[in-house]
Scaffold this motif. Structure first.
Motif, PDB file in Angstrom:
ATOM      1  N   ALA A 577     -20.670  31.255  -4.157  1.00 10.72           N
ATOM      2  CA  ALA A 577     -21.615  30.554  -5.024  1.00 10.72           C
ATOM      3  C   ALA A 577     -22.777  29.924  -4.264  1.00 10.72           C
ATOM      4  O   ALA A 577     -23.854  29.735  -4.834  1.00 10.72           O
ATOM      5  CB  ALA A 577     -20.895  29.489  -5.838  1.00 10.72           C
ATOM      6  N   ARG A 578     -22.556  29.553  -2.987  1.00  9.04           N
ATOM      7  CA  ARG A 578     -23.625  28.887  -2.258  1.00  9.04           C
ATOM      8  C   ARG A 578     -23.372  28.968  -0.757  1.00  9.04           C
ATOM      9  O   ARG A 578     -22.248  29.222  -0.302  1.00  9.04           O
ATOM     10  CB  ARG A 578     -23.767  27.428  -2.681  1.00  9.04           C
ATOM     11  CG  ARG A 578     -22.521  26.575  -2.509  1.00  9.04           C
ATOM     12  CD  ARG A 578     -22.866  25.089  -2.449  1.00  9.04           C
ATOM     13  NE  ARG A 578     -23.557  24.779  -1.196  1.00  9.04           N
ATOM     14  CZ  ARG A 578     -24.221  23.652  -0.964  1.00  9.04           C
ATOM     15  NH1 ARG A 578     -24.292  22.727  -1.910  1.00  9.04           N
ATOM     16  NH2 ARG A 578     -24.808  23.413   0.195  1.00  9.04           N
ATOM     17  N   VAL A 579     -24.429  28.716   0.002  1.00  7.31           N
ATOM     18  CA  VAL A 579     -24.319  28.646   1.455  1.00  7.31           C
ATOM     19  C   VAL A 579     -24.152  27.185   1.856  1.00  7.31           C
ATOM     20  O   VAL A 579     -24.231  26.288   1.022  1.00  7.31           O
ATOM     21  CB  VAL A 579     -25.564  29.252   2.132  1.00  7.31           C
ATOM     22  CG1 VAL A 579     -25.686  30.723   1.796  1.00  7.31           C
ATOM     23  CG2 VAL A 579     -26.827  28.488   1.721  1.00  7.31           C
ATOM     24  N   GLY A 580     -23.938  26.967   3.159  1.00  9.80           N
ATOM     25  CA  GLY A 580     -23.857  25.601   3.663  1.00  9.80           C
ATOM     26  C   GLY A 580     -22.505  24.936   3.452  1.00  9.80           C
ATOM     27  O   GLY A 580     -22.411  23.703   3.499  1.00  9.80           O
ATOM     28  N   ILE A 581     -21.469  25.732   3.197  1.00  7.98           N
ATOM     29  CA  ILE A 581     -20.126  25.162   3.064  1.00  7.98           C
ATOM     30  C   ILE A 581     -19.505  25.076   4.453  1.00  7.98           C
ATOM     31  O   ILE A 581     -19.199  26.098   5.075  1.00  7.98           O
ATOM     32  CB  ILE A 581     -19.256  26.010   2.123  1.00  7.98           C
ATOM     33  CG1 ILE A 581     -19.841  25.972   0.704  1.00  7.98           C
ATOM     34  CG2 ILE A 581     -17.822  25.506   2.119  1.00  7.98           C
ATOM     35  CD1 ILE A 581     -19.103  26.844  -0.292  1.00  7.98           C
ATOM     36  N   ARG A 582     -19.353  23.868   4.948  1.00  5.60           N
ATOM     37  CA  ARG A 582     -18.849  23.657   6.301  1.00  5.60           C
ATOM     38  C   ARG A 582     -17.344  23.867   6.398  1.00  5.60           C
ATOM     39  O   ARG A 582     -16.834  24.374   7.392  1.00  5.60           O
ATOM     40  CB  ARG A 582     -19.217  22.241   6.776  1.00  5.60           C
ATOM     41  CG  ARG A 582     -18.850  21.943   8.217  1.00  5.60           C
ATOM     42  CD  ARG A 582     -19.457  20.632   8.671  1.00  5.60           C
ATOM     43  NE  ARG A 582     -18.938  19.480   7.940  1.00  5.60           N
ATOM     44  CZ  ARG A 582     -19.278  18.212   8.208  1.00  5.60           C
ATOM     45  NH1 ARG A 582     -20.167  17.953   9.159  1.00  5.60           N
ATOM     46  NH2 ARG A 582     -18.769  17.213   7.507  1.00  5.60           N
ATOM     47  N   SER A 583     -16.613  23.478   5.374  1.00  6.36           N
ATOM     48  CA  SER A 583     -15.154  23.621   5.396  1.00  6.36           C
ATOM     49  C   SER A 583     -14.634  23.661   3.972  1.00  6.36           C
ATOM     50  O   SER A 583     -15.250  23.120   3.055  1.00  6.36           O
ATOM     51  CB  SER A 583     -14.505  22.460   6.150  1.00  6.36           C
ATOM     52  OG  SER A 583     -14.699  21.230   5.448  1.00  6.36           O
ATOM     53  N   VAL A 584     -13.486  24.317   3.801  1.00  6.93           N
ATOM     54  CA  VAL A 584     -12.778  24.330   2.518  1.00  6.93           C
ATOM     55  C   VAL A 584     -11.309  24.071   2.798  1.00  6.93           C
ATOM     56  O   VAL A 584     -10.717  24.722   3.658  1.00  6.93           O
ATOM     57  CB  VAL A 584     -12.918  25.683   1.783  1.00  6.93           C
ATOM     58  CG1 VAL A 584     -12.101  25.658   0.483  1.00  6.93           C
ATOM     59  CG2 VAL A 584     -14.370  25.984   1.480  1.00  6.93           C
ATOM     60  N   ARG A 585     -10.735  23.124   2.105  1.00  8.31           N
ATOM     61  CA  ARG A 585      -9.294  22.908   2.223  1.00  8.31           C
ATOM     62  C   ARG A 585      -8.672  22.946   0.842  1.00  8.31           C
ATOM     63  O   ARG A 585      -9.297  22.568  -0.162  1.00  8.31           O
ATOM     64  CB  ARG A 585      -8.984  21.595   2.932  1.00  8.31           C
ATOM     65  CG  ARG A 585      -9.388  20.330   2.206  1.00  8.31           C
ATOM     66  CD  ARG A 585      -9.009  19.093   3.025  1.00  8.31           C
ATOM     67  NE  ARG A 585      -7.613  19.135   3.392  1.00  8.31           N
ATOM     68  CZ  ARG A 585      -7.069  18.331   4.301  1.00  8.31           C
ATOM     69  NH1 ARG A 585      -7.812  17.447   4.929  1.00  8.31           N
ATOM     70  NH2 ARG A 585      -5.785  18.398   4.568  1.00  8.31           N
ATOM     71  N   ILE A 586      -7.434  23.431   0.788  1.00 10.89           N
ATOM     72  CA  ILE A 586      -6.716  23.560  -0.477  1.00 10.89           C
ATOM     73  C   ILE A 586      -5.525  22.606  -0.465  1.00 10.89           C
ATOM     74  O   ILE A 586      -4.728  22.596   0.480  1.00 10.89           O
ATOM     75  CB  ILE A 586      -6.242  25.009  -0.700  1.00 10.89           C
ATOM     76  CG1 ILE A 586      -7.454  25.939  -0.830  1.00 10.89           C
ATOM     77  CG2 ILE A 586      -5.375  25.105  -1.953  1.00 10.89           C
ATOM     78  CD1 ILE A 586      -7.090  27.398  -1.041  1.00 10.89           C
ATOM     79  N   LEU A 587      -5.419  21.788  -1.507  1.00 11.81           N
ATOM     80  CA  LEU A 587      -4.353  20.805  -1.646  1.00 11.81           C
ATOM     81  C   LEU A 587      -3.522  21.121  -2.886  1.00 11.81           C
ATOM     82  O   LEU A 587      -4.013  21.739  -3.842  1.00 11.81           O
ATOM     83  CB  LEU A 587      -4.935  19.393  -1.795  1.00 11.81           C
ATOM     84  CG  LEU A 587      -5.956  18.919  -0.760  1.00 11.81           C
ATOM     85  CD1 LEU A 587      -6.531  17.568  -1.182  1.00 11.81           C
ATOM     86  CD2 LEU A 587      -5.309  18.820   0.612  1.00 11.81           C
ATOM     87  N   THR A 588      -2.272  20.681  -2.866  1.00 11.89           N
ATOM     88  CA  THR A 588      -1.431  20.735  -4.066  1.00 11.89           C
ATOM     89  C   THR A 588      -1.422  19.359  -4.703  1.00 11.89           C
ATOM     90  O   THR A 588      -1.187  18.355  -4.026  1.00 11.89           O
ATOM     91  CB  THR A 588       0.007  21.140  -3.721  1.00 11.89           C
ATOM     92  OG1 THR A 588      -0.001  22.400  -3.058  1.00 11.89           O
ATOM     93  CG2 THR A 588       0.859  21.237  -4.980  1.00 11.89           C
ATOM     94  N   LEU A 589      -1.720  19.287  -5.985  1.00 12.06           N
ATOM     95  CA  LEU A 589      -1.657  18.013  -6.691  1.00 12.06           C
ATOM     96  C   LEU A 589      -0.215  17.519  -6.698  1.00 12.06           C
ATOM     97  O   LEU A 589       0.693  18.222  -7.142  1.00 12.06           O
ATOM     98  CB  LEU A 589      -2.159  18.172  -8.122  1.00 12.06           C
ATOM     99  CG  LEU A 589      -3.634  18.565  -8.285  1.00 12.06           C
ATOM    100  CD1 LEU A 589      -3.937  18.865  -9.754  1.00 12.06           C
ATOM    101  CD2 LEU A 589      -4.547  17.473  -7.764  1.00 12.06           C
ATOM    102  N   GLY A 590      -0.001  16.313  -6.213  1.00 11.76           N
ATOM    103  CA  GLY A 590       1.340  15.759  -6.148  1.00 11.76           C
ATOM    104  C   GLY A 590       1.836  15.267  -7.484  1.00 11.76           C
ATOM    105  O   GLY A 590       1.195  15.443  -8.531  1.00 11.76           O
ATOM    106  N   ALA A 591       2.982  14.601  -7.462  1.00 11.61           N
ATOM    107  CA  ALA A 591       3.649  14.211  -8.698  1.00 11.61           C
ATOM    108  C   ALA A 591       2.833  13.218  -9.514  1.00 11.61           C
ATOM    109  O   ALA A 591       2.791  13.313 -10.748  1.00 11.61           O
ATOM    110  CB  ALA A 591       5.025  13.627  -8.381  1.00 11.61           C
TER     111      ALA A 591
END
Length: 610
Positions: A577-591
């Motif tokens: 979708a765009r440039v300039g993304i320095r980092s991406v992290r994926i999290l799991t929503l907790g309880a």
């Protein structure tokens, strides 16, 4: 039989899956001689499984028990000492001893460490002796409680002694499960009352650490009996004794040793003159001694007049204090505390501490990421007829954490989810009043993904020389230069939890429509509506691109409600979708976050780079 999952070692418990019979202390299975405690042979756990289950629960609590340890001395090692004692019991059972009662009792005393560990060992030895003689579990627990009181020259109520007596008095039922369950109910009630019985606990806003350890052990046993899997990650051999710094004791040395063939009356009379924190656990055959004193030679020599002394271990508590000072110099001067709604269950920096919120399924309660993983939560959510609720940590929890950290750090920065979504920030503020000028509490006005990103930015700032006083401004800036979007399958969960905010306007209008929402200024607001699930991700990404367009470089976080495949698909769309993304992290929503977002939720957030 309980399922045993081993980590890096063969499972002795798993090898016994077809063996049953004998007394409760029969290694092959836990059917009791007493007829009122028969357990079906198809589900009878072994002794090793029971011990591992108790140990697993205690291990999960150990760090918190250390943190709230204020009585009899604030030496911060109750959880570690209890765990060391249980580890010795576990190791004794791995060898399939011919006489389990004797093996367990001896191992507990020989492996005991500290006041709490030695008291626990006295209980285990007495109870094991009763069970080995064919007595029922309630009688064994009563004998254990009496032994605990005898082990301490001056028993004090509001401690693990009180809880030991309460659980023993209450234990009853037609099965082992019922017996443990009734004991656990009473133990929890007695634990909650400990601050009313001890001024030290009341002023600190905590329960007794040793008593909480007993409750954890019972919870572990109850879990195994309920069929919960047992993870065998106990050490392959007992760990060396370590006594943490005890700045409240006026004596220099922590001394522990074992005695055999003992004149107990003579030993008790002599030991009263040695020092403080005295515990004598065991019987004339085998005794474990724990004491704080200045003269190690005097203690061991005088003890030798009343029996054979062996396995003496000492630690210089003043050296321990000096060592902690050295470690302090190697760490940062500022600790960061955050809550579990950041969805960072694993600490990402040695100066970080997480305080969990609590999830309730009816009467059952679980601390986010401590008692209940994200995967376990979604599994329970799918099968439960009870809608979960959440609650904030009590101020006393924060007080205990702050007190522990301020022994090692100059300052604590406590960063929490939006005050518009939870009372956690208020609890932390109340606790901070106990430490004027040393705790900075920040309402991040964020939750989950941007909060996780913000914590990393805060640590980077501290590492670069920022002061704690600079961090509230940093989070204000993050709030202005970030975005948090999410999609939910239904507004039901947000509505039930009272976190729906201005998105309330969408309720009743969403038949066949998926809402897109955002967190703005700390509250949930509606962004739009998408008809058809297939359009959710493209619309989410389009809104993300629009909101982040003015920032050349950004960090991105994606969060999912137990649907990694969909989160990975979203990541691919984001990167396109765009440039300039320095980092991406994926999290799991907790309880906690999952309780309010519900299954099917998917989040996307960004924070502008400096």
């Amino acid at each position: 039989m309980a399922a045993v999952i081993t980590e890096g070692r063969p499972s002795a418990a798993g090898a016994a899956d077809a063996r049953h019979g004998g007394s409760m202390l029969d290694q092959r299975g836990c059917r009791k001689r007493h007829p009122s405690y028969n357990v079906p042979t198809t589900s009878s756990p072994t002794l090793l499984e029971l011990a591992l289950g108790a140990r697993m629960r205690l291990a999960a609590e150990s760090a918190q028990l250390n943190a709230i340890n204020v009585f009899p001395v604030a030496d911060g090692d109750t959880g570690s000492n209890l765990l060391h004692t249980i580890d010795a019991v576990v190791e004794s059972l791995r060898g399939n001893p011919a006489d389990p009662a004797r093996a367990i009792g001896d191992a507990a005393l020989l492996g005991a460490r500290g006041n709490s560990g030695t008291i626990l060992a006295s209980m285990i030895r007495a109870a094991a002796g009763e069970l080995g003689a064919g007595q029922a579990l309630p009688q064994a627990l009563l004998s254990g409680a009496r032994a605990a009181y005898r082990a301490v020259p001056e028993p004090v109520e509001g401690t693990m002694l009180t809880v030991a007596q309460a659980l023993a008095d209450a234990a009853h039922g037609e099965s082992l499960e019922e017996c443990v369950a009734t004991a656990l109910v009473a133990a929890r009630a007695a634990l909650a009352q400990t601050p009313d019985q001890l001024d030290q606990l009341r002023s600190a806003g905590v329960v007794d650490a040793g008593a909480a350890g007993l409750v954890a052990l019972l919870e572990g046993l109850a879990g195994v009996l309920a069929g919960e899997p047992v993870v065998d990650h106990s050490p392959a051999a007992p760990r060396p004794a370590v006594h943490l710094a005890d700045p409240t004791s006026r004596y220099q040395f922590c001394i522990g040793f074992v005695m055999r063939d003992v004149d107990l009356d003579g030993l008790r009379a002599a030991a009263d003159t040695w020092g403080d924190s005295l515990v004598l656990a065991g019987d004339a055959e085998l005794v474990r001694v724990h004491v704080h004193a200045d003269d190690v030679d005097r203690v061991t020599t005088e003890a030798g007049a009343f029996g054979a002394v062996s396995d003496c271990v000492t630690s210089d508590m003043r050296d321990d204090i000096a060592a902690r000072s050295t470690r302090h110099e190697q760490m940062g001067t500022t600790a960061i505390v955050y809550d579990s709604t950041a969805d960072l269950p694993v600490l990402e920096h040695p100066d970080w501490t997480m305080v969990p919120l609590t999830v309730h399924f009816g009467e059952a309660e679980f601390r986010d990421y401590v008692d209940l993983t994200a995967a376990e939560f979604y599994e329970r959510l799918a099968s439960s007829s009870t809608h979960p609720t959440t609650s904030q940590p009590a101020p006393g929890v924060f007080i205990a954490v702050y007190r522990d950290l301020l022994e090692r750090y100059e300052h604590v920065v406590s960063v929490h989810l939006s005050a518009g979504l939870s009372g956690t920030y208020g609890s932390a503020c109340t606790a901070a009043q106990e430490f004027p000028g040393r705790v900075t509490v920040i309402d991040s006005r964020l939750v989950s993904m941007p909060l996780a990103l913000g914590l990393g930015r805060a640590q980077d700032a501290l590492d670069a020389g920022a002061s704690p006083g600079d961090l509230p401004g940093l989070f204000d800036k993050i709030g202005r230069q970030s975005g948090c979007l999410f999609s939910v399958a239904t507004l039901e969960y947000l509505q039930r939890g009272g976190r729906i905010g201005r998105a309330q306007a969408l309720v009743g209008t969403l038949l066949g429509v998926h809402p897109l929402l955002a967190v703005e200024d700390g509250v949930v607001v509606p962004v739009g509506r998408v008809r058809g699930e297939v359009r959710v991700l493209p619309e989410l990404v389009a809104e993300f691109a629009r909101r982040s367009a003015s920032y050349p470089t950004i960090d991105v976080a994606i969060a999912h409600a137990d649907d990694l495949e969909r989160a990975t698909e979203l990541e691919a769309l984001v990167r396109e979708a765009r440039v300039g993304i320095r980092s991406v992290r994926i999290l799991t929503l907790g309880a906690v976050v999952g309780t309010h977002a519900g299954p099917g939720a998917l989040g996307l957030a960004f924070v502008a780079a400096d």
